[in-house]
Write an enzyme that holds these catalytic residues in place. Structure first.
Site, mmCIF file in Angstrom:
data_model
loop_
_atom_site.group_PDB
_atom_site.id
_atom_site.type_symbol
_atom_site.label_atom_id
_atom_site.label_comp_id
_atom_site.label_asym_id
_atom_site.label_seq_id
_atom_site.Cartn_x
_atom_site.Cartn_y
_atom_site.Cartn_z
ATOM 1 N N ASN A 15 22.170 8.657 -13.451
ATOM 2 C CA ASN A 15 21.037 9.330 -12.822
ATOM 3 C C ASN A 15 19.804 9.197 -13.735
ATOM 4 O O ASN A 15 19.851 9.627 -14.893
ATOM 5 C CB ASN A 15 21.406 10.809 -12.594
ATOM 6 N N HIS A 18 15.459 11.912 -15.172
ATOM 7 C CA HIS A 18 14.738 12.486 -16.315
ATOM 8 C C HIS A 18 13.990 11.451 -17.147
ATOM 9 O O HIS A 18 13.221 11.821 -18.032
ATOM 10 C CB HIS A 18 15.660 13.407 -17.104
ATOM 11 N N HIS A 51 17.169 11.448 -7.523
ATOM 12 C CA HIS A 51 16.954 12.596 -6.637
ATOM 13 C C HIS A 51 15.470 12.700 -6.295
ATOM 14 O O HIS A 51 14.655 13.010 -7.168
ATOM 15 C CB HIS A 51 17.449 13.858 -7.364
ATOM 16 N N ARG A 53 13.053 14.856 -5.001
ATOM 17 C CA ARG A 53 12.931 16.280 -4.660
ATOM 18 C C ARG A 53 11.715 16.497 -3.780
ATOM 19 O O ARG A 53 10.739 15.748 -3.839
ATOM 20 C CB ARG A 53 12.805 17.135 -5.930
ATOM 21 N N ARG A 57 8.970 16.393 -8.470
ATOM 22 C CA ARG A 57 8.732 16.749 -9.882
ATOM 23 C C ARG A 57 9.146 15.636 -10.844
ATOM 24 O O ARG A 57 8.666 15.566 -11.945
ATOM 25 C CB ARG A 57 9.434 18.059 -10.250
ATOM 26 N N GLU A 78 19.770 10.939 -3.835
ATOM 27 C CA GLU A 78 20.074 12.356 -3.649
ATOM 28 C C GLU A 78 18.878 13.002 -2.976
ATOM 29 O O GLU A 78 17.734 12.767 -3.378
ATOM 30 C CB GLU A 78 20.284 13.043 -5.001
ATOM 31 N N THR A 109 19.704 21.464 -9.629
ATOM 32 C CA THR A 109 20.490 21.825 -8.447
ATOM 33 C C THR A 109 21.545 22.846 -8.853
ATOM 34 O O THR A 109 22.507 22.518 -9.541
ATOM 35 C CB THR A 109 21.153 20.554 -7.869
ATOM 36 N N GLU A 159 30.950 15.202 -3.324
ATOM 37 C CA GLU A 159 30.775 15.208 -4.775
ATOM 38 C C GLU A 159 30.980 16.648 -5.239
ATOM 39 O O GLU A 159 30.264 17.557 -4.793
ATOM 40 C CB GLU A 159 29.388 14.686 -5.166
ATOM 41 N N HIS A 202 27.307 16.675 -12.525
ATOM 42 C CA HIS A 202 26.347 17.705 -12.914
ATOM 43 C C HIS A 202 26.739 18.315 -14.252
ATOM 44 O O HIS A 202 27.790 18.928 -14.378
ATOM 45 C CB HIS A 202 26.168 18.819 -11.880
HETATM 46 N N1 PXP Z 1 25.183 14.800 -9.040
HETATM 47 C C1 PXP Z 1 24.292 15.508 -8.306
HETATM 48 C C2 PXP Z 1 24.568 15.698 -6.866
HETATM 49 C C3 PXP Z 1 23.112 16.004 -8.892
HETATM 50 O O1 PXP Z 1 22.224 16.707 -8.145
HETATM 51 C C4 PXP Z 1 22.857 15.734 -10.246
HETATM 52 C C5 PXP Z 1 21.575 16.197 -10.860
HETATM 53 O O2 PXP Z 1 20.504 15.590 -10.241
HETATM 54 C C6 PXP Z 1 23.802 14.992 -10.964
HETATM 55 C C7 PXP Z 1 24.963 14.568 -10.343
HETATM 56 C C8 PXP Z 1 23.599 14.658 -12.409
HETATM 57 O O3 PXP Z 1 23.583 15.826 -13.151
HETATM 58 P P1 PXP Z 1 23.126 15.742 -14.676
HETATM 59 O O4 PXP Z 1 21.729 15.227 -14.689
HETATM 60 O O5 PXP Z 1 23.245 17.156 -15.122
HETATM 61 O O6 PXP Z 1 24.086 14.816 -15.373
#
Ligand code: PXP
Length: 260
Positions: A15, A18, A51, A53, A57, A78, A109, A159, A202
Protein backbone atom coordinates in the site's frame (compact mmCIF):
# COMPACT_ATOMS: atom_id res chain seq x y z
CA UNK A 1 -6.17 -31.13 1.57
CA UNK A 2 -5.30 -31.05 5.25
CA UNK A 3 -5.58 -27.89 7.30
CA UNK A 4 -1.79 -27.80 7.57
CA UNK A 5 -1.30 -27.06 3.87
CA UNK A 6 -1.56 -23.53 2.56
CA UNK A 7 -4.11 -22.90 -0.17
CA UNK A 8 -1.56 -21.18 -2.35
CA UNK A 9 1.31 -18.76 -2.47
CA UNK A 10 0.83 -15.83 -0.13
CA UNK A 11 0.81 -12.58 -2.10
CA UNK A 12 2.05 -9.24 -0.80
CA UNK A 13 0.13 -6.13 -1.77
CA UNK A 14 2.11 -3.00 -0.97
CA UNK A 15 0.00 0.00 0.00
CA UNK A 16 1.63 3.23 -1.17
CA UNK A 17 -0.83 5.73 0.36
CA UNK A 18 1.73 7.17 2.73
CA UNK A 19 4.22 7.96 0.01
CA UNK A 20 1.48 10.33 -1.13
CA UNK A 21 1.02 11.56 2.45
CA UNK A 22 4.65 12.70 2.51
CA UNK A 23 4.35 14.26 -0.93
CA UNK A 24 1.18 16.13 0.04
CA UNK A 25 2.84 17.59 3.13
CA UNK A 26 4.47 20.05 0.72
CA UNK A 27 2.09 19.90 -2.20
CA UNK A 28 4.80 19.21 -4.78
CA UNK A 29 5.38 16.22 -7.08
CA UNK A 30 7.70 14.14 -4.87
CA UNK A 31 8.02 11.52 -3.52
CA UNK A 32 6.11 10.03 -6.45
CA UNK A 33 3.77 7.13 -5.55
CA UNK A 34 4.19 5.62 -9.03
CA UNK A 35 7.95 5.51 -8.58
CA UNK A 36 7.37 3.80 -5.21
CA UNK A 37 5.00 1.33 -6.86
CA UNK A 38 7.55 0.44 -9.52
CA UNK A 39 10.22 -0.01 -6.89
CA UNK A 40 7.82 -2.19 -4.86
CA UNK A 41 7.35 -4.34 -7.93
CA UNK A 42 11.09 -4.97 -8.30
CA UNK A 43 11.34 -5.64 -4.54
CA UNK A 44 8.82 -8.48 -4.85
CA UNK A 45 5.36 -6.94 -4.37
CA UNK A 46 2.62 -8.93 -6.09
CA UNK A 47 0.31 -5.96 -6.28
CA UNK A 48 -0.09 -2.30 -5.40
CA UNK A 49 -2.84 -1.06 -3.13
CA UNK A 50 -4.02 2.54 -3.02
CA UNK A 51 -6.90 4.09 -1.09
CA UNK A 52 -8.63 6.97 -2.83
CA UNK A 53 -10.30 8.63 0.13
CA UNK A 54 -13.26 10.94 -0.19
CA UNK A 55 -11.15 13.85 1.13
CA UNK A 56 -8.13 12.93 -1.10
CA UNK A 57 -5.83 13.33 1.89
CA UNK A 58 -3.14 11.13 0.31
CA UNK A 59 -3.86 9.37 -3.00
CA UNK A 60 -5.44 11.63 -5.62
CA UNK A 61 -7.46 10.96 -8.76
CA UNK A 62 -4.34 11.74 -10.80
CA UNK A 63 -2.41 9.09 -8.84
CA UNK A 64 -5.01 6.45 -9.67
CA UNK A 65 -4.82 7.45 -13.32
CA UNK A 66 -0.99 7.30 -13.28
CA UNK A 67 -0.93 3.99 -11.38
CA UNK A 68 -3.45 2.46 -13.79
CA UNK A 69 -1.15 3.26 -16.68
CA UNK A 70 2.26 3.05 -15.02
CA UNK A 71 2.56 -0.32 -13.28
CA UNK A 72 2.69 -3.89 -14.52
CA UNK A 73 1.42 -5.65 -11.39
CA UNK A 74 -2.26 -5.59 -10.37
CA UNK A 75 -3.74 -2.47 -8.81
CA UNK A 76 -6.06 -2.89 -5.83
CA UNK A 77 -8.20 0.25 -5.42
CA UNK A 78 -9.49 0.72 -1.90
CA UNK A 79 -12.55 2.93 -1.71
CA UNK A 80 -15.77 3.70 0.10
CA UNK A 81 -19.01 2.34 -1.34
CA UNK A 82 -20.18 5.66 -2.81
CA UNK A 83 -21.49 6.54 -6.25
CA UNK A 84 -18.51 8.80 -6.89
CA UNK A 85 -16.01 6.01 -6.17
CA UNK A 86 -17.99 3.47 -8.14
CA UNK A 87 -17.83 5.73 -11.21
CA UNK A 88 -14.06 6.14 -10.79
CA UNK A 89 -13.57 2.38 -10.43
CA UNK A 90 -15.69 1.71 -13.50
CA UNK A 91 -13.64 4.22 -15.46
CA UNK A 92 -10.26 2.68 -14.57
CA UNK A 93 -11.34 -0.94 -14.09
CA UNK A 94 -8.52 -1.85 -11.69
CA UNK A 95 -7.69 -5.51 -11.18
CA UNK A 96 -9.29 -5.33 -7.73
CA UNK A 97 -11.57 -3.09 -5.69
CA UNK A 98 -11.62 -3.33 -1.92
CA UNK A 99 -14.58 -1.70 -0.20
CA UNK A 100 -13.73 -0.03 3.07
CA UNK A 101 -15.75 2.05 5.54
CA UNK A 102 -14.76 5.68 5.63
CA UNK A 103 -15.32 8.52 8.01
CA UNK A 104 -13.75 11.89 7.37
CA UNK A 105 -12.66 12.48 10.93
CA UNK A 106 -10.84 9.15 11.34
CA UNK A 107 -7.06 8.98 11.09
CA UNK A 108 -7.16 5.62 9.31
CA UNK A 109 -9.74 2.97 8.48
CA UNK A 110 -10.88 2.20 12.00
CA UNK A 111 -13.27 -0.68 11.62
CA UNK A 112 -14.55 -3.12 9.06
CA UNK A 113 -17.42 -2.44 6.70
CA UNK A 114 -20.88 -2.98 8.18
CA UNK A 115 -22.13 -5.36 5.50
CA UNK A 116 -24.86 -7.10 7.44
CA UNK A 117 -26.92 -3.90 7.89
CA UNK A 118 -26.43 -2.72 4.31
CA UNK A 119 -26.73 -5.94 2.34
CA UNK A 120 -29.18 -4.90 -0.30
CA UNK A 121 -27.41 -1.69 -1.24
CA UNK A 122 -23.97 -3.33 -1.26
CA UNK A 123 -25.18 -6.25 -3.41
CA UNK A 124 -26.33 -3.71 -6.01
CA UNK A 125 -23.18 -1.67 -5.55
CA UNK A 126 -20.75 -4.49 -6.31
CA UNK A 127 -22.66 -6.03 -9.22
CA UNK A 128 -21.44 -3.57 -11.92
CA UNK A 129 -17.89 -3.74 -10.55
CA UNK A 130 -17.92 -7.50 -10.86
CA UNK A 131 -19.45 -7.24 -14.34
CA UNK A 132 -16.58 -4.91 -15.28
CA UNK A 133 -14.12 -7.64 -14.28
CA UNK A 134 -12.91 -6.15 -10.98
CA UNK A 135 -12.21 -8.63 -8.19
CA UNK A 136 -14.30 -7.19 -5.38
CA UNK A 137 -13.24 -7.64 -1.79
CA UNK A 138 -14.86 -6.38 1.38
CA UNK A 139 -12.79 -5.18 4.32
CA UNK A 140 -14.45 -6.57 7.44
CA UNK A 141 -13.86 -7.35 11.07
CA UNK A 142 -13.32 -10.99 12.03
CA UNK A 143 -17.02 -11.38 12.69
CA UNK A 144 -19.11 -14.35 11.54
CA UNK A 145 -22.17 -12.20 10.83
CA UNK A 146 -20.24 -9.86 8.53
CA UNK A 147 -18.54 -12.75 6.74
CA UNK A 148 -21.88 -14.43 6.08
CA UNK A 149 -23.29 -11.15 4.78
CA UNK A 150 -20.27 -10.62 2.47
CA UNK A 151 -20.88 -14.09 1.10
CA UNK A 152 -24.61 -13.45 0.60
CA UNK A 153 -24.03 -10.25 -1.40
CA UNK A 154 -21.78 -12.15 -3.81
CA UNK A 155 -18.36 -10.78 -2.89
CA UNK A 156 -15.70 -13.31 -3.93
CA UNK A 157 -13.09 -12.02 -1.46
CA UNK A 158 -12.96 -10.68 2.09
CA UNK A 159 -10.07 -8.88 3.72
CA UNK A 160 -9.91 -9.42 7.47
CA UNK A 161 -9.10 -6.30 9.48
CA UNK A 162 -5.97 -7.03 11.54
CA UNK A 163 -5.96 -3.59 13.21
CA UNK A 164 -7.15 -4.75 16.65
CA UNK A 165 -4.59 -7.59 16.68
CA UNK A 166 -1.81 -5.10 15.85
CA UNK A 167 -2.95 -2.54 18.41
CA UNK A 168 -2.92 -5.16 21.19
CA UNK A 169 0.55 -6.17 20.01
CA UNK A 170 1.87 -2.60 20.20
CA UNK A 171 0.24 -2.12 23.63
CA UNK A 172 2.02 -5.27 24.84
CA UNK A 173 -1.30 -6.92 25.77
CA UNK A 174 -0.28 -10.44 24.84
CA UNK A 175 -3.48 -12.12 26.02
CA UNK A 176 -5.70 -9.78 23.99
CA UNK A 177 -3.39 -10.04 20.97
CA UNK A 178 -3.44 -13.82 21.04
CA UNK A 179 -7.21 -13.93 21.52
CA UNK A 180 -7.67 -11.66 18.49
CA UNK A 181 -5.21 -13.76 16.50
CA UNK A 182 -7.25 -16.86 17.32
CA UNK A 183 -10.45 -15.11 16.28
CA UNK A 184 -8.83 -14.10 12.97
CA UNK A 185 -7.64 -17.69 12.45
CA UNK A 186 -11.12 -19.13 13.06
CA UNK A 187 -12.80 -16.55 10.84
CA UNK A 188 -10.28 -17.10 8.02
CA UNK A 189 -11.17 -20.77 8.15
CA UNK A 190 -14.89 -20.05 8.33
CA UNK A 191 -14.76 -17.68 5.35
CA UNK A 192 -12.79 -20.18 3.32
CA UNK A 193 -15.34 -22.89 4.08
CA UNK A 194 -18.03 -20.58 2.67
CA UNK A 195 -15.99 -20.38 -0.54
CA UNK A 196 -14.57 -16.89 -0.02
CA UNK A 197 -10.96 -15.98 -0.82
CA UNK A 198 -9.37 -14.57 2.32
CA UNK A 199 -7.00 -11.62 2.56
CA UNK A 200 -5.82 -9.72 5.63
CA UNK A 201 -4.25 -6.42 6.49
CA UNK A 202 -3.98 -3.21 8.50
CA UNK A 203 -1.24 -2.32 10.94
CA UNK A 204 1.04 -5.26 10.11
CA UNK A 205 4.75 -4.93 10.95
CA UNK A 206 7.89 -7.09 10.92
CA UNK A 207 7.07 -7.99 14.53
CA UNK A 208 3.49 -9.16 14.10
CA UNK A 209 3.16 -10.39 10.51
CA UNK A 210 4.22 -14.00 10.94
CA UNK A 211 1.25 -15.46 12.86
CA UNK A 212 -1.13 -13.98 10.26
CA UNK A 213 1.05 -15.09 7.32
CA UNK A 214 0.89 -18.62 8.70
CA UNK A 215 -2.90 -18.95 8.30
CA UNK A 216 -3.28 -21.48 5.46
CA UNK A 217 -6.43 -19.79 4.11
CA UNK A 218 -4.88 -16.34 3.72
CA UNK A 219 -3.91 -15.65 0.12
CA UNK A 220 -2.87 -11.99 0.31
CA UNK A 221 -1.64 -9.46 2.86
CA UNK A 222 -1.94 -5.73 2.20
CA UNK A 223 0.66 -3.73 4.06
CA UNK A 224 1.58 -0.06 3.80
CA UNK A 225 2.15 2.34 6.67
CA UNK A 226 4.86 0.33 8.41
CA UNK A 227 6.74 -0.36 5.16
CA UNK A 228 6.80 3.30 4.18
CA UNK A 229 7.85 4.29 7.70
CA UNK A 230 10.59 1.68 7.78
CA UNK A 231 11.81 2.94 4.41
CA UNK A 232 13.04 6.08 6.20
CA UNK A 233 15.63 3.92 7.92
CA UNK A 234 16.43 1.16 5.45
CA UNK A 235 14.94 2.19 2.11
CA UNK A 236 11.70 0.97 0.53
CA UNK A 237 13.35 -1.87 -1.36
CA UNK A 238 14.87 -3.29 1.81
CA UNK A 239 11.70 -2.89 3.91
CA UNK A 240 9.59 -4.71 1.30
CA UNK A 241 12.17 -7.49 0.82
CA UNK A 242 12.35 -8.05 4.57
CA UNK A 243 8.56 -8.23 4.85
CA UNK A 244 8.45 -10.70 1.95
CA UNK A 245 11.10 -12.86 3.56
CA UNK A 246 9.27 -12.87 6.93
CA UNK A 247 6.08 -13.94 5.16
CA UNK A 248 7.98 -16.76 3.42
CA UNK A 249 9.63 -17.76 6.68
CA UNK A 250 6.22 -17.94 8.39
CA UNK A 251 4.89 -20.20 5.62
CA UNK A 252 7.98 -22.46 5.79
CA UNK A 253 7.77 -22.71 9.58
CA UNK A 254 4.06 -23.57 9.41
CA UNK A 255 4.04 -25.86 6.38
CA UNK A 256 7.60 -27.02 5.76
CA UNK A 257 10.36 -26.27 3.28
CA UNK A 258 9.43 -25.68 -0.32
CA UNK A 259 6.22 -23.86 0.63
CA UNK A 260 5.91 -20.09 0.40
N1 PXP B 1 -6.00 -3.13 3.95
C1 PXP B 1 -6.96 -2.18 3.99
C2 PXP B 1 -8.33 -2.55 3.55
C3 PXP B 1 -6.66 -0.87 4.39
O1 PXP B 1 -7.63 0.08 4.42
C4 PXP B 1 -5.33 -0.55 4.72
C5 PXP B 1 -4.98 0.86 5.07
O2 PXP B 1 -5.22 1.70 4.01
C6 PXP B 1 -4.37 -1.56 4.65
C7 PXP B 1 -4.74 -2.84 4.29
C8 PXP B 1 -2.93 -1.30 4.98
O3 PXP B 1 -2.83 -0.94 6.32
P1 PXP B 1 -1.43 -0.36 6.84
O4 PXP B 1 -1.15 0.87 6.05
O5 PXP B 1 -1.71 -0.11 8.27
O6 PXP B 1 -0.40 -1.44 6.61
Amino acid sequence: MTKSEPLGRLRLGVNIDHVATVRNARGGPYPDPVRAARLAETAGADGITAHLREDRRHITDADIEALSKGIEIPLNLEMAATDEMQAIALRHKPHAVCLVPERRQERTTEGGLEVARDENRLAHFIAPLRDAGCRVSIFIAADRRQIEAAHRIGAPVIELHTGAYCEHDIAGDVAARDAECERLREMAQFAHELGLEVHAGHGLTFENVKPIAAFPEVMELNIGHFLVGEAIFSGLDSSIRRMRSLMDEARREAFGEGVA
